[in-house]
Design a protein around this motif. Sequence first.
Motif, PDB file in Angstrom:
ATOM      1  N   MET A 354     -44.955  -3.532  26.215  1.00 33.48           N
ATOM      2  CA  MET A 354     -45.808  -4.814  26.313  1.00 33.48           C
ATOM      3  C   MET A 354     -45.977  -4.870  25.027  1.00 33.48           C
ATOM      4  N   ALA A 355     -45.751  -5.739  23.871  1.00 29.67           N
ATOM      5  CA  ALA A 355     -46.071  -6.613  22.640  1.00 29.67           C
ATOM      6  C   ALA A 355     -47.042  -7.317  22.897  1.00 29.67           C
ATOM      7  N   PRO A 356     -48.255  -6.797  21.871  1.00 34.19           N
ATOM      8  CA  PRO A 356     -49.618  -7.932  22.255  1.00 34.19           C
ATOM      9  C   PRO A 356     -49.033  -9.489  21.803  1.00 34.19           C
ATOM     10  N   GLN A 357     -50.073  -9.874  22.720  1.00 40.76           N
ATOM     11  CA  GLN A 357     -50.262 -11.579  22.547  1.00 40.76           C
ATOM     12  C   GLN A 357     -51.083 -12.423  21.985  1.00 40.76           C
ATOM     13  N   ASN A 358     -51.576 -13.044  21.693  1.00 38.41           N
ATOM     14  CA  ASN A 358     -52.462 -13.567  20.605  1.00 38.41           C
ATOM     15  C   ASN A 358     -53.241 -13.665  21.896  1.00 38.41           C
ATOM     16  N   LEU A 359     -54.411 -14.058  21.678  1.00 39.40           N
ATOM     17  CA  LEU A 359     -55.693 -14.277  22.335  1.00 39.40           C
ATOM     18  C   LEU A 359     -56.339 -15.407  21.495  1.00 39.40           C
ATOM     19  N   VAL A 360     -56.861 -16.107  22.641  1.00 35.07           N
ATOM     20  CA  VAL A 360     -58.121 -17.230  21.884  1.00 35.07           C
ATOM     21  C   VAL A 360     -59.241 -17.210  22.897  1.00 35.07           C
ATOM     22  N   LEU A 361     -59.831 -16.726  21.653  1.00 40.22           N
ATOM     23  CA  LEU A 361     -61.522 -16.408  22.766  1.00 40.22           C
ATOM     24  C   LEU A 361     -62.018 -17.468  22.485  1.00 40.22           C
ATOM     25  N   SER A 362     -63.580 -18.032  22.856  1.00 37.69           N
ATOM     26  CA  SER A 362     -65.022 -18.909  23.343  1.00 37.69           C
ATOM     27  C   SER A 362     -66.043 -18.045  22.562  1.00 37.69           C
ATOM     28  N   PRO A 363     -67.319 -18.130  21.615  1.00 35.76           N
ATOM     29  CA  PRO A 363     -68.356 -17.151  21.177  1.00 35.76           C
ATOM     30  C   PRO A 363     -68.242 -16.106  22.146  1.00 35.76           C
ATOM     31  N   GLY A 364     -68.457 -14.901  22.227  1.00 40.96           N
ATOM     32  CA  GLY A 364     -69.193 -14.242  23.613  1.00 40.96           C
ATOM     33  C   GLY A 364     -68.535 -13.283  24.238  1.00 40.96           C
ATOM     34  N   GLU A 365     -67.084 -14.432  24.456  1.00 40.93           N
ATOM     35  CA  GLU A 365     -66.492 -13.628  25.380  1.00 40.93           C
ATOM     36  C   GLU A 365     -65.475 -12.605  24.832  1.00 40.93           C
ATOM     37  N   ASN A 366     -64.898 -12.014  25.356  1.00 32.68           N
ATOM     38  CA  ASN A 366     -64.001 -10.105  25.738  1.00 32.68           C
ATOM     39  C   ASN A 366     -62.575 -10.668  25.401  1.00 32.68           C
ATOM     40  N   GLY A 367     -62.228  -9.608  25.168  1.00 27.49           N
ATOM     41  CA  GLY A 367     -60.746  -9.676  25.221  1.00 27.49           C
ATOM     42  C   GLY A 367     -60.087  -8.176  24.800  1.00 27.49           C
ATOM     43  N   THR A 368     -58.798  -7.884  25.092  1.00 27.01           N
ATOM     44  CA  THR A 368     -57.977  -6.626  24.630  1.00 27.01           C
ATOM     45  C   THR A 368     -56.678  -7.398  24.076  1.00 27.01           C
ATOM     46  N   LEU A 369     -56.433  -6.482  22.828  1.00 27.40           N
ATOM     47  CA  LEU A 369     -54.694  -6.231  22.382  1.00 27.40           C
ATOM     48  C   LEU A 369     -53.968  -5.253  23.313  1.00 27.40           C
ATOM     49  N   ILE A 370     -53.132  -5.672  23.534  1.00 26.92           N
ATOM     50  CA  ILE A 370     -52.085  -4.053  23.850  1.00 26.92           C
ATOM     51  C   ILE A 370     -51.259  -3.926  22.491  1.00 26.92           C
ATOM     52  N   CYS A 371     -50.341  -3.038  22.437  1.00 25.29           N
ATOM     53  CA  CYS A 371     -49.124  -3.077  21.992  1.00 25.29           C
ATOM     54  C   CYS A 371     -48.946  -1.169  22.959  1.00 25.29           C
ATOM     55  N   SER A 372     -47.742  -1.405  23.446  1.00 21.51           N
ATOM     56  CA  SER A 372     -46.712  -0.308  24.572  1.00 21.51           C
ATOM     57  C   SER A 372     -45.808  -0.121  24.419  1.00 21.51           C
ATOM     58  N   ALA A 373     -45.313   0.744  23.784  1.00 25.07           N
ATOM     59  CA  ALA A 373     -43.647   0.887  23.094  1.00 25.07           C
ATOM     60  C   ALA A 373     -43.040   2.436  23.823  1.00 25.07           C
ATOM     61  N   ASN A 374     -41.955   2.095  23.936  1.00 21.92           N
ATOM     62  CA  ASN A 374     -41.228   3.935  24.247  1.00 21.92           C
ATOM     63  C   ASN A 374     -40.327   3.758  23.183  1.00 21.92           C
ATOM     64  N   GLY A 375     -39.534   4.916  23.184  1.00 22.72           N
ATOM     65  CA  GLY A 375     -38.940   5.649  22.352  1.00 22.72           C
ATOM     66  C   GLY A 375     -38.038   6.716  22.647  1.00 22.72           C
ATOM     67  N   ASP A 376     -37.012   7.512  21.979  1.00 21.58           N
ATOM     68  CA  ASP A 376     -36.925   8.725  22.003  1.00 21.58           C
ATOM     69  C   ASP A 376     -36.735   9.390  20.946  1.00 21.58           C
ATOM     70  N   PRO A 377     -37.149  10.007  19.844  1.00 19.93           N
ATOM     71  CA  PRO A 377     -38.349  10.171  20.184  1.00 19.93           C
ATOM     72  C   PRO A 377     -39.603   9.404  20.782  1.00 19.93           C
ATOM     73  N   LYS A 378     -40.659   9.777  21.334  1.00 20.77           N
ATOM     74  CA  LYS A 378     -41.750   8.970  21.942  1.00 20.77           C
ATOM     75  C   LYS A 378     -42.654   8.579  20.289  1.00 20.77           C
ATOM     76  N   PRO A 379     -42.584   7.208  20.195  1.00 21.11           N
ATOM     77  CA  PRO A 379     -42.837   6.467  19.037  1.00 21.11           C
ATOM     78  C   PRO A 379     -44.517   6.456  18.510  1.00 21.11           C
ATOM     79  N   ARG A 380     -44.366   6.328  17.556  1.00 20.24           N
ATOM     80  CA  ARG A 380     -45.929   6.685  16.865  1.00 20.24           C
ATOM     81  C   ARG A 380     -46.904   4.457  16.516  1.00 20.24           C
ATOM     82  N   ILE A 381     -47.454   5.411  17.527  1.00 18.91           N
ATOM     83  CA  ILE A 381     -48.416   3.287  17.174  1.00 18.91           C
ATOM     84  C   ILE A 381     -49.689   3.221  15.582  1.00 18.91           C
TER      85      ILE A 381
END
Length: 1175
Positions: A354-381
């Motif tokens: 899951m690559a991170p997606q743009n976030l549009v938030l209004s003042p006072g709102e909450n949100g998250t950015l997720i960066c999920s990757a895999n590989g062999d060996p396991k990649p560093r984030i």
Amino acid sequence: MLGNSRVPAGGVAVVLFLCRAMSALEVPLDLVQPPTITQQSPKDYIIDPRENIVIQCEAKGKPPPSFSWTRNGTHFDIDKDPLVSMKAGSGTLIINIMSEGKAESYEGVYQCTARNERGAAISNNIVVRPSRSPLWTKEKLEPITLRNGQSLVLPCRPPIGLPPAIIFWMDNSFQRLPQSERVSQGLNGDLYFSNVLPEDTREDYICYARFNHTQTIQQKQPISVKVLSVDELNDTIAANLSDTEFYGAKSSRERPPTFLTPEGSKSTKEELRGNVLSLECIAEGLPTPIIYWIKEDGILPPSRTFYRNFKKTLQITQVSEADSGNYQCIAKNTLGTIHHTISVTVKAAPYWIMAPQNLVLSPGENGTLICSANGDPKPRINWLMNGVPIEITPDDPSRKIDGDTIIFSNVQERSSAVYQCNASNEYGYLLANAFVNVLAEPPRILTPENTLYQVIANRPALLDCAFFGSPLPTIEWFKGAKGSALHEDIYVLHENGTLEIPVAQKDSAGTYTCVARNKLGMAKNEVHLEVKDPTRIIKQPEYAVVQRGSTVSFECKVKHDHTLVPTVTWLKDNNELPNDERFSVDGDQLVVTDVGDHDSGTYTCVANTTLDMVSASAVLSVVDVPNPPFDLELTDQQDKSVQLSWTPGDDNNSPITKFIIEYEDAIHEAGLWHHQAEVSGTQTTTELKLSPFVNYSFRVLAVNSIGRSLPSEASEQYLTKAAEPDNNPTAVEGLGSEPDNLVITWKPLSGFESNGPGLQYKVSWRQKDGDDEWTSVVVANVSKYIVSGTPTFVPYLIKVQALNDVGFAPEPAVVLGHSGEDLPMVAPGNVHVNVVNSTLAEVHWDPVPLKSIRGHLQGYRIYYWKASQRNRRHLEKKILTFQGSKTHGMLPGLEPFSHYTLNVRVVNGKGEGPASPDRVFHTPEGVPSAPSSLKIVNPTLDSLTLEWDPPSHPNGILTEYTLKYQPINSTHELGPLVDLKIPANKTRWTLKNLNFSTRYKFYLSAHTAAGLGSQITEEAVTTVDEAMASRQVDIATQGWFIGLMCAVALLILILLIVCFIRRNKGGKYPVKEKEDAHADPEIQPMKEDDGTFGEYSDAEDHKPLKKGSRTPSDRTVKKEDSDDSLVDYGEGVNGQFNEDGSFIGQYSGKKEKEPAEGNESSEAPSPVNAMNSFV
């Protein structure tokens, strides 16, 4: 991927609530937003050193971003390098090396940064390297000499280029060298020979390296290879070695396989996930080994497995970790098998979960950015913010980092930034930009107003409602102008605001309203939906099988919505139709003329509208007679059999049902082909039975349902050994041509049956009833032999035996024959005749002795003839032959009342014997034939005269004639029959007191003592007193004609009254003058000179007109007997005439019934009769 929600049924409007934690919404460019990289050069960027270097970097943002670059990790000041410039309004670098400079000077790692007041986005690390196509190093290549059957590897070892070169082998003429299971190129570019052959000798084995990036080809020095054949090898060894070292006849012994590459029994291979895995095994050996592949702990994936290079290379596309394992290649020939195991390990560079997606938030709102990757060996984030490692950026209380996730809470406008996620391992890295943009915006709908959507019935309908707002708006859909809410459970609402109708029906058409709401406001938009009828093919093309050269047509009828305009396109094998005038589209039909083999395939009719597409296909099979078989080979050659094998030709899409084998005999019948055998269409070999001493050639024809193929080329010739004949001549006969000889004949053997050279015949004979020994003679290849000096007609035993230079045929069968015949010596005796009746007699005779016949008895022949007083010299003799030994016979067809003479003779194969003494007999009287002719002359009002000729065959003495006659009325009915007896010496008779104007039918026959003979018939009519009666026409029954006749009758009545008055006054009138010029109008009703009607008379003896008067009609009246003819009167167009010119009145009246032996007759009302009714 967009999510969707299904709204439950109920009275609530369909409402879309969007998840706050993620957003795929595009921020309108008129709103403030951080930069976004939209285009960049690839990570590994190989450039052409002959062209300017262009390193792309494009981005968007509000305000528009500014750009900067780093090179090898440090700031790249483009202003200090006059060859470097940045494209206006863009971050793309252009390095001008065409004018000066070298590409190698700009080799390095570049990275672009796009920045505005809301943040900074960065590109990947772009490694820029110029392509290289180096030359081969100079080397001296020694010629290679080796013996036949050895293995050989020709090294290529191309220079290392960038990117790697494509390798191939060619000769000096730039022709690719042929490759096979025996000779092939390896993955490293080397050329491998499993075993060499003398034809591999050449001096121009050249390895070429093609560098596609620079479009250049480099060439290695030619390699010379010489393969010594057996003879060359022995000569070389004999010249250089001692006798004990002399090389044997075999140049290289057969041997089991060994691997040329890879070496040993095991090897390893590592490949990255997503790449193509290529495994190679090349073996040498004699015979040439065959390669097989297996996976030890699993099966090869069928959809991703491919074999290359004659199965020496195994390729698996899109490999994954599941493809790791042990792969085994097996090399096998007739002498052994060898194995090699390749252990495959699949590693993986980082890839997104899951690559991170743009976030549009209004003042006072909450949100998250997720960066999920895999590989062999396991990649560093690693996280960055605006291009700077997040660890060294200022603390932000609204941000919290938790491994691959950044959590935002109670954001403010200052929280806007661009975050970078970097996932890396030893095989590569991933870099993604995602911004957080804090905005307060009321809803806006981006879909144009009143957009019209058209969809095909029973298909999904998607109604767009692209929107933006912050906070994220909720979406509601309504249907109808009055804003009725959607209550059905048939709608799907997507997160981007789209309304989906899974199955649109006709009643789904209408106006739909999309409403977007958040706490800052509301927006709405109307769209319209039209539902169209689907396009259908109601008449599909049908499968066709046609013969080569014929014409075929495919029909495709389309039904569509009346508001849509379809276009119909024809495809062949999913491609456009060939550009060939033989293909034509006429309305709904595709027509192909002069069909050939290449026209076989699938023809598809594609009907397109702006909304849908339908297609229908049909297969065309072009059939024809098979192609001729080829590669005929003769094996297992025996004295009387041979094995013939062949390769079938193309069956041209119609299975071969049988093969026909024919042979030619070059010795006896060169150029003629004969049927030998037939075998089923599945056979390609058969054993043929042969005859001795034949120079065989064979050819094969293939047969399918269409017909026969042309013959194959003839096989090699095969001459079989000679042998004694198998058969003796047939049709052996012994017949003499003269009384003192015996002619022995037979059907000779054909050259094919002779079985060897020197064909002759041994002819043997002896008398059947004697004790003589066989007399034999050997004659050449003829078909008869004459034995002279034989007794007349003696039975002989005969046999004919074939022989040739090898020997005799089997003992022949004995045949009975006879020596020559002579004429019979004795006439039949005791001949007597029994007259059965006037036309039939029976003859009896005694048989002649058999010995006096002197031949084969054919039968007895009777000669008989009628005695004639007038011409005794020229008698017409008749002959009747009675087959076999009969002693009596019937003579039919005799003439009555005649004298006959006959004699009898015996007949054999030579001819007739002497005649018996003549016997005379006479036949009794018979009934006479009919009189030869009958004609009616001198018809009057009440009499007729008949004239006739006697019978041509009286068959006796005439005693009298019988005349019968009867009247025929107007309805063709016959009246009473009158019978008269007339003396035999009369040939003329007058009948009197007959009715006037009446048709009679006459029957005349003659008598002898034997009885009454056949009769002749005729018809005739008594006359009337006016010739006008003959002018009967069928118009007399017409109304206008009757009226006309009434008027004429009235005029005649007036004329008669006037004449009567004048007569009383003593005057004359023209009719009277005419009367004086004629003797008797009763006897002469018509003028004889011109045939016009006579005038009427009013004398005291004037007779009234007689009703029903009819002109005589006589088929026998000759033309000279009467000069009058109704043809001249013009009214007689409907009349008929006999061949002699007599007239048969036939008008519009009914046709008479045909009495026995009578003539046709018809009668109609006469115009004279019509006039008589007024007098």
